[in-house]
Design a protein around this motif. Structure first.
Motif, PDB file in Angstrom:
ATOM      1  N   ARG A  69       0.698  -1.183   0.115  1.00  0.00           N
ATOM      2  CA  ARG A  69       0.092  -0.021   0.063  1.00  0.00           C
ATOM      3  C   ARG A  69       0.970   1.241   0.104  1.00  0.00           C
ATOM      4  O   ARG A  69       0.601   2.429  -0.636  1.00  0.00           O
ATOM      5  CB  ARG A  69      -0.942  -0.137   1.205  1.00  0.00           C
ATOM      6  N   GLY A  72       2.749   1.716  -3.279  1.00  0.00           N
ATOM      7  CA  GLY A  72       1.736   1.904  -4.423  1.00  0.00           C
ATOM      8  C   GLY A  72       2.163   0.648  -5.455  1.00  0.00           C
ATOM      9  O   GLY A  72       1.969   0.835  -6.517  1.00  0.00           O
ATOM     10  N   ASP A  74       1.008  -3.699  -6.098  1.00  0.00           N
ATOM     11  CA  ASP A  74      -0.129  -4.748  -6.035  1.00  0.00           C
ATOM     12  C   ASP A  74       0.382  -5.676  -4.945  1.00  0.00           C
ATOM     13  O   ASP A  74       1.408  -6.279  -4.940  1.00  0.00           O
ATOM     14  CB  ASP A  74      -0.338  -5.380  -7.505  1.00  0.00           C
ATOM     15  N   LEU A 116      -7.630 -12.721 -18.837  1.00  0.00           N
ATOM     16  CA  LEU A 116      -8.325 -11.654 -18.373  1.00  0.00           C
ATOM     17  C   LEU A 116      -9.845 -11.990 -19.019  1.00  0.00           C
ATOM     18  O   LEU A 116     -10.773 -11.274 -18.388  1.00  0.00           O
ATOM     19  CB  LEU A 116      -7.880 -10.295 -19.131  1.00  0.00           C
ATOM     20  N   VAL A 119     -11.773 -12.862 -16.059  1.00  0.00           N
ATOM     21  CA  VAL A 119     -12.213 -12.158 -14.884  1.00  0.00           C
ATOM     22  C   VAL A 119     -13.535 -11.708 -14.925  1.00  0.00           C
ATOM     23  O   VAL A 119     -14.262 -11.358 -15.942  1.00  0.00           O
ATOM     24  CB  VAL A 119     -10.984 -10.764 -14.888  1.00  0.00           C
ATOM     25  N   ARG A 120     -14.022 -11.882 -13.875  1.00  0.00           N
ATOM     26  CA  ARG A 120     -15.567 -11.247 -13.788  1.00  0.00           C
ATOM     27  C   ARG A 120     -15.591  -9.785 -13.868  1.00  0.00           C
ATOM     28  O   ARG A 120     -15.104  -9.049 -12.993  1.00  0.00           O
ATOM     29  CB  ARG A 120     -16.316 -11.532 -12.497  1.00  0.00           C
ATOM     30  N   GLU A 121     -16.454  -9.324 -14.682  1.00  0.00           N
ATOM     31  CA  GLU A 121     -16.470  -7.897 -14.868  1.00  0.00           C
ATOM     32  C   GLU A 121     -17.959  -7.449 -14.436  1.00  0.00           C
ATOM     33  O   GLU A 121     -18.748  -8.277 -14.306  1.00  0.00           O
ATOM     34  CB  GLU A 121     -16.404  -7.596 -16.570  1.00  0.00           C
ATOM     35  N   VAL A 122     -17.981  -6.169 -14.211  1.00  0.00           N
ATOM     36  CA  VAL A 122     -19.207  -5.624 -13.637  1.00  0.00           C
ATOM     37  C   VAL A 122     -20.008  -5.417 -14.888  1.00  0.00           C
ATOM     38  O   VAL A 122     -19.789  -4.974 -16.136  1.00  0.00           O
ATOM     39  CB  VAL A 122     -19.286  -4.364 -12.965  1.00  0.00           C
ATOM     40  N   ARG A 123     -21.385  -6.239 -14.959  1.00  0.00           N
ATOM     41  CA  ARG A 123     -22.174  -6.085 -15.990  1.00  0.00           C
ATOM     42  C   ARG A 123     -22.793  -4.819 -16.271  1.00  0.00           C
ATOM     43  O   ARG A 123     -23.344  -4.262 -15.397  1.00  0.00           O
ATOM     44  CB  ARG A 123     -23.164  -7.344 -16.196  1.00  0.00           C
ATOM     45  N   ASP A 124     -22.860  -4.321 -17.350  1.00  0.00           N
ATOM     46  CA  ASP A 124     -23.550  -3.302 -17.894  1.00  0.00           C
ATOM     47  C   ASP A 124     -24.744  -3.454 -18.534  1.00  0.00           C
ATOM     48  O   ASP A 124     -24.904  -4.495 -19.341  1.00  0.00           O
ATOM     49  CB  ASP A 124     -22.764  -2.252 -18.834  1.00  0.00           C
ATOM     50  N   GLY A 125     -26.021  -2.831 -18.308  1.00  0.00           N
ATOM     51  CA  GLY A 125     -27.203  -3.118 -18.663  1.00  0.00           C
ATOM     52  C   GLY A 125     -27.817  -2.109 -19.650  1.00  0.00           C
ATOM     53  O   GLY A 125     -26.835  -1.298 -20.017  1.00  0.00           O
ATOM     54  N   GLU A 126     -29.148  -1.999 -19.406  1.00  0.00           N
ATOM     55  CA  GLU A 126     -29.763  -0.865 -20.372  1.00  0.00           C
ATOM     56  C   GLU A 126     -30.035   0.071 -19.570  1.00  0.00           C
ATOM     57  O   GLU A 126     -30.708  -0.177 -18.207  1.00  0.00           O
ATOM     58  CB  GLU A 126     -30.967  -1.626 -21.044  1.00  0.00           C
TER      59      GLU A 126
END
Lengths: 127, 336
Positions: A69, A72, A74, A116, A119-126
């Motif tokens: 941390r 800086g 990972d 990659l 990797v689970r992505e945040v799903r974008d919707g309508e």
């Protein structure tokens, strides 16, 4: 309790990396002296100095994450350089060891972009 | 791509540049008094928990699933600010922020392109955080949570409807060649207090919207780059739903965070407030549309309602100055 698995680590690799990164940062900010960084990660300056020189094994998971941390970097990368796997990842693997062992072996030679894709992505919707 | 990591959204554009990574976290904070005085920046009291809405498909409204994205729990007695964390190399991003699809900088309805005049986005890392609606040059009104449908949110005040709620975020990275052009030289130099909720859960509305709360001194910085430097072909967007904390356990099975301290409790404990100085950075003006919004207190008074049972004015005693290019230990963190 100390849960981190110790695997083989390249002697000095962790310490060298931390020292180089700290010294880079020190050119911009004097707070990155050995004493300054040691104070913030709550270890003795002499201990940090020994870690950087590879004279003592890398510190605990919690201390490595504090170092990450501060400089800086990972946390997983620093743990890997120290030859460790985080408690969190161990718990994940322990839940389904066969599945994850198989998955890691399958992916070990795949290029980054292929990994990659898993990797689970945040799903974008309508909206 | 957007990942959810340790209660923060991680926007990354690995196909463009290894350093094109931006973290956005949603910090809990106390509600500053809504008394028309201008307050300094309140502390960060830790991240709101963030969850994928898809993981709770049976418990959340169908509309949330249609929107996709993530959700967080918020009490009516607390406020939120966004913390922008770009990688140490300082990769720039243009970030559009809306609440209820009302742009937080201009008050205009949601659109995906970037407008420069008036500027309808913020630029990270120049803008380290955003605490509310930009109502005047150098002044914002804090993002505070009110039940959607109660008429207090900026969305409802502007459009007359409680249709969207939540927060909408759209991130555009700088083009890789522009990044290399601006930052190559620099890159070489760098080398590579708590109370437990006691309110009743019964009857609590699920969906929260963000309303304009108290006034705070915060500047929105002008975009120092050229319009052509932004890569509008590679934007990533996310809908952040806001659930009432009182129903969070019912949705997720997990307890919501504890209720934060009030501004008076925090100040009386001698804990610090913050001021940020962006040095000589240009500042954008406030929005006339947003300046017309009634604060939660003013609207409540007009409706003979008491939306803010605790709204005592305070005198922040200890104020910590933070400067542009935050150094280590220059964190805006409080603890209670």
């Amino acid at each position: 309790m100390y849960h981190v698995v110790h695997t083989t680590y390249m002697k000095d690799e962790f310490g060298d990396y931390v020292r180089q990164r700290r010294e880079q940062l020190r050119t911009q900010d004097p707070a990155f002296s050995v004493r300054g960084l040691a104070g913030r990660i709550r270890v003795e300056p002499s201990y940090l100095s020994k870690v950087e020189r590879g004279e003592t094994p890398p510190p605990s998971e919690a201390t490595i994450l504090r170092i990450a941390r501060e400089i800086g970097e990972d946390g997983d990368v620093l743990l890997a350089l120290a030859g460790k796997v985080s408690t969190e990842l161990q718990a994940v693997i322990r839940k389904r060891p066969t599945l994850f062992a198989e998955l890691i072996r399958e992916l070990k030679d795949q290029p980054d972009h292929a990994v990659l894709r898993l990797v689970r992505e945040v799903r974008d919707g309508e909206w | 791509m957007i990942e959810l990591k340790q209660d923060a959204l991680l926007f990354s554009f690995p196909e463009m540049h290894q350093k094109a990574r931006l973290g956005i976290e949603f910090q809990r904070t106390l509600r500053i008094p809504d008394d028309d005085r201008d307050y300094p920046l309140p502390p960060g009291l830790g991240r709101f928990p963030l969850r994928h809405v898809d993981d709770f498909g049976r418990e959340v409204p169908e509309l949330w699933l249609q929107h996709g994205g993530v959700m967080l729990p918020m009490y009516q007695s607390e406020a939120l600010w966004l913390n922008f964390e770009s990688s140490r190399g300082g990769y720039p991003f243009a970030i559009k922020i809306a609440a209820g699809k009302t742009n937080a900088i201009t008050g205009e309805s949601w659109k995906e392109k970037l407008d420069r005049r008036p500027q309808d986005y913020v630029v990270a890392p120049e803008q380290p955080w955003l605490d509310g609606y930009c109502v005047e040059r150098g002044v914002i009104r804090q993002f505070v949570a009110m039940p959607l449908g109660s008429g207090y949110s900026a969305e409802e005040q502007i459009t007359g409807e409680a249709e969207h709620g939540g927060l909408q975020i759209l991130v555009y990275p700088m083009k890789a060649e522009a990044f290399e052009r601006y930052f190559r030289r620099r890159e070489r130099a760098l080398g590579d207090a708590c109370r437990y909720a006691s309110e009743s859960v019964q009857g609590a509305a699920l969906d929260m919207g963000l309303a304009p709360g108290g006034r705070m001194r915060q500047e929105i910085y002008d975009d120092p780059y050229k319009p052509a430097d932004w890569d509008l072909e590679h934007g990533s967007r996310c809908f952040v739903h806001i659930a009432n904390s009182l129903v969070w356990r019912g949705i997720t099975g997990q307890p919501p965070p504890t209720v934060p301290a009030t501004a008076r409790e925090y100040t009386d404990a001698g804990l610090p407030w913050f001021e940020y100085y962006g040095d000589d950075a240009e500042v954008v003006g406030g929005s006339k549309v947003l300046a017309q919004l009634k604060s939660v207190l003013k609207l409540g008074e007009a409706r003979k309602d008491t939306p803010l049972p605790e709204n005592d004015s305070v005198e922040p005693g200890k104020i910590i100055a933070l400067r542009k290019g935050l150094a280590k230990n220059q964190v805006r963190e409080g603890c209670f």
